[in-house]
Write an enzyme that holds these catalytic residues in place. Structure first.
Site, PDB file in Angstrom:
ATOM      1  N   CYS A 157     -10.520 -31.342 -20.399  1.00 53.84           N
ATOM      2  CA  CYS A 157     -11.053 -32.705 -20.479  1.00 53.84           C
ATOM      3  C   CYS A 157     -11.362 -33.079 -21.918  1.00 53.84           C
ATOM      4  O   CYS A 157     -10.983 -34.153 -22.393  1.00 53.84           O
ATOM      5  CB  CYS A 157     -12.307 -32.825 -19.609  1.00 53.84           C
ATOM      6  N   TYR A 188     -14.753 -40.707 -30.756  1.00 54.74           N
ATOM      7  CA  TYR A 188     -14.086 -39.570 -30.121  1.00 54.74           C
ATOM      8  C   TYR A 188     -13.009 -38.947 -31.001  1.00 54.74           C
ATOM      9  O   TYR A 188     -12.385 -37.959 -30.610  1.00 54.74           O
ATOM     10  CB  TYR A 188     -13.519 -39.994 -28.765  1.00 54.74           C
ATOM     11  N   GLU A 230      -8.253 -35.397 -14.314  1.00 55.20           N
ATOM     12  CA  GLU A 230      -8.476 -36.328 -15.432  1.00 55.20           C
ATOM     13  C   GLU A 230      -7.471 -37.486 -15.363  1.00 55.20           C
ATOM     14  O   GLU A 230      -7.830 -38.646 -15.592  1.00 55.20           O
ATOM     15  CB  GLU A 230      -8.326 -35.577 -16.758  1.00 55.20           C
TER      16      GLU A 230
END
Length: 561
Positions: A157, A188, A230
């Site tokens: 993930c 991120y 995911e």
């Protein structure tokens, strides 16, 4: 899709093995719209609300994993990972505001979120499908094993998230302050988040050192399952705006929406050129004599002589092909897209291909092949990963009005049909040359139908002219050779498979632009908002490039599940 070095341990090996599936997340409406900067606020709020539930599930999984770890250093490392997630949860509200968004209302968990959180909880508790773990974890080794399993379920993930956001960040203008999701993407892509993802992988490697081969197989299964969950999580995010992906959903069956998919065969569907396969069958199963008992020149040739003849034909083909390319690319490069100039240049390839086929017929190397041998070879043919699965999924899809046509220079349609078809799907539309046969044995003659880019284009247009004129139609052409160029440009969407330097060199000579498909879709998504339409433009001089059939699957059909 770009690479990312995550080390040489089990975490790195598993990422390299399953990284290709990241395209099914990248090509979701959620990420394409987000990358374009026009994802609706409501869709983003929904994602944030679901993501909080995942963060809580990660924190709980870390807590259970820490209890299972036997080594104090491992316990400390897992505790630090849990603290990172807890800190993120505490600062979550301020981060959302910092990104420029209002806090979302609390929403119930979606089915995809429930499946993901349940999977994490079950893994961290030692409840692993198909794996015998005692109800009470008694020994330190049993506990350490479950800790490793838990890290194996979490690692993909974080790596996937870091990878995809870097892919998106590469498309953004660093000086553009109007992209409303840029701060979220940058967060991120930060060194801080990358270090967090790497620490998880490093710890997974450490915890896996003492595991058996079977236990490492369990980690691989969990890693892959987590990747699939995911994909499902992001595929299920609701999108209330028009999106350019998946392409099949942009067609409205109520108004006669129809998708026509065309593809080349050799080196687009296959890993090897089919002409070499047919020659190899001829060499291995060469005939002893003609049916009437008289020997032929071919029958008298030894296997070595036959191979030598084929090698000489192949070498001459390669040499003349390169000469043909060189004679075209030494001319002045077009400043703008020149379709007429390209057509004129490709006439040279038409003469070259026809002459090459005539030499093959005259050599007799294709005489005496048994049709059943050809079909068996087709069934064993090595195809590009994901190709056959995509084609068969299109053909079985009852909710999609679509047709698949293979347009190929291949000498034998039976080889193509046996390679791509299966018994439970409708017949595949194959347009290619054929080997002439008598009593199921080839005569050595080729029934010539497609020998040039112009003949391919004519077949392409004939198919389109015979379809229903009413309704919404879209054409996609997938190819990777010079012979595909005209069809690629004529289709609404032309997709170049692989990285043929000759095709790119020739295309650029006449002003053709080659754009990675994902970045092209992001640009098209911006166009949807700015222009109010996602119409694809034929003969625009722009072709889209992909490196795998998974990208095509993700673009046209979306998630594989």
């Amino acid at each position: 899709m770009g690479g990312m070095d995550v080390g040489g341990g089990i975490a790195g090996k598993l990422w390299n093995k399953f990284r290709s599936e990241s395209v099914f997340v990248n090509y979701t409406p959620f990420f394409v719209c987000l990358a374009a900067g026009n994802l609706s606020a409501d869709s983003f709020h929904h994602y944030i609300s679901q993501h909080v539930h995942l963060l809580n599930a990660f924190a709980h999984a870390y807590e259970l994993a820490e209890e299972c770890a036997d080594d104090d250093e491992d316990k400390k490392a897992i505790r630090n990972l849990r603290k990172y997630v807890q800190a993120k949860l505490k600062s979550h509200d301020s981060l959302v505001r910092e990104w420029g968004f209002e806090l979302p209302e609390e929403r119930s968990l979606t089915n995809a979120t429930v499946k993901y959180t349940d999977f994490l909880s079950a893994t961290a508790s030692g409840r692993i499908e198909g794996e015998r773990v005692p109800g009470k974890l008694a020994t330190p080794f049993e506990k350490t094993k479950v800790a490793a399993y838990t890290l194996g379920a979490i690692a993909p993930c974080m790596r996937l998230f870091a990878f995809i956001n870097k892919e998106i960040q590469a498309l953004l203008d660093p000086n553009d302050s109007t992209h409303i999701y840029k701060k979220w993407i940058d967060h991120y892509c930060s060194e801080n988040f990358e270090a967090y993802a790497f620490r998880i992988e490093e710890l997974l490697d450490t915890l896996s050192i003492s595991l058996t081969g079977e236990e490492l197989d369990v980690i691989e299964k969990l890693y892959h399952q987590s990747m699939r969950l995911e994909v499902d999580f992001f595929s299920s995010q609701p999108i209330i705006q028009e999106a350019v992906v998946p392409l099949s959903r942009t067609l409205d069956p109520a108004v006669g929406g129809e998708l026509s998919i065309f593809c080349d065969f050799d080196l687009t569907c296959t890993a090897f050129d089919s002409s070499a396969i047919l020659a190899e069958i001829a060499i291995i199963t060469r005939p002893k004599a003609d049916p009437d008992g008289s020997e032929t020149q071919l029958a008298r040739m030894s296997s070595a002589d036959l191979r030598s003849t084929w090698d000489a034909l192949s070498a001459q083909y390669t040499e003349e092909f390169e000469q043909c390319v060189e004679s075209i690319t030494t001319t002045e490069t077009a400043e703008t897209f020149s379709y007429e100039g390209l057509c004129e240049a490709l006439e040279q390839f038409a003469h070259f291909e026809k002459a090459a086929n005539s030499r093959v017929v005259q050599s007799g190397v294709l005489k005496g092949l048994n049709q059943e041998d050809i079909k068996r070879a087709g069934q064993r043919l090595i195809l590009q990963d994901g190709c056959k699965g995509f084609i068969q999924k299109i053909m079985k899809n009852e909710n999609l009005t679509a047709a698949i046509h293979v347009l190929s220079y291949c000498w034998c349609g039976d080889l193509i049909r046996s390679a791509l078809s299966s018994g439970d799907v409708k017949a595949l539309n194959v347009h290619s040359n054929e080997l002439s046969c008598e009593d199921s044995t080839t005569t050595g003659e080729i029934i010539k139908k497609l020998e040039s880019p112009m003949e391919k284009l004519q077949a392409f247009n004939n198919i389109l002219n015979n379809r229903d004129k009413d309704g919404q139609h879209l054409t996609v052409y997938i190819g990777g050779s010079v012979g595909d160029l005209l069809c690629l440009l004529e289709a609404d969407i032309g997709i170049v498979m692989g990285s043929s330097p000759t095709l790119r060199r020739l295309g650029e000579q006449f002003g053709i632009s080659f754009v990675p498909l994902f970045s092209g879709l992001v640009a098209k998504q911006r166009e949807v908002v700015e222009v109010g339409s996602s119409n694809w433009k034929r003969l625009s001089g722009t072709l889209y490039t992909v490196s795998s059939w998974d990208e095509i699957h993700a673009f046209i059909l979306g998630s594989p599940s």
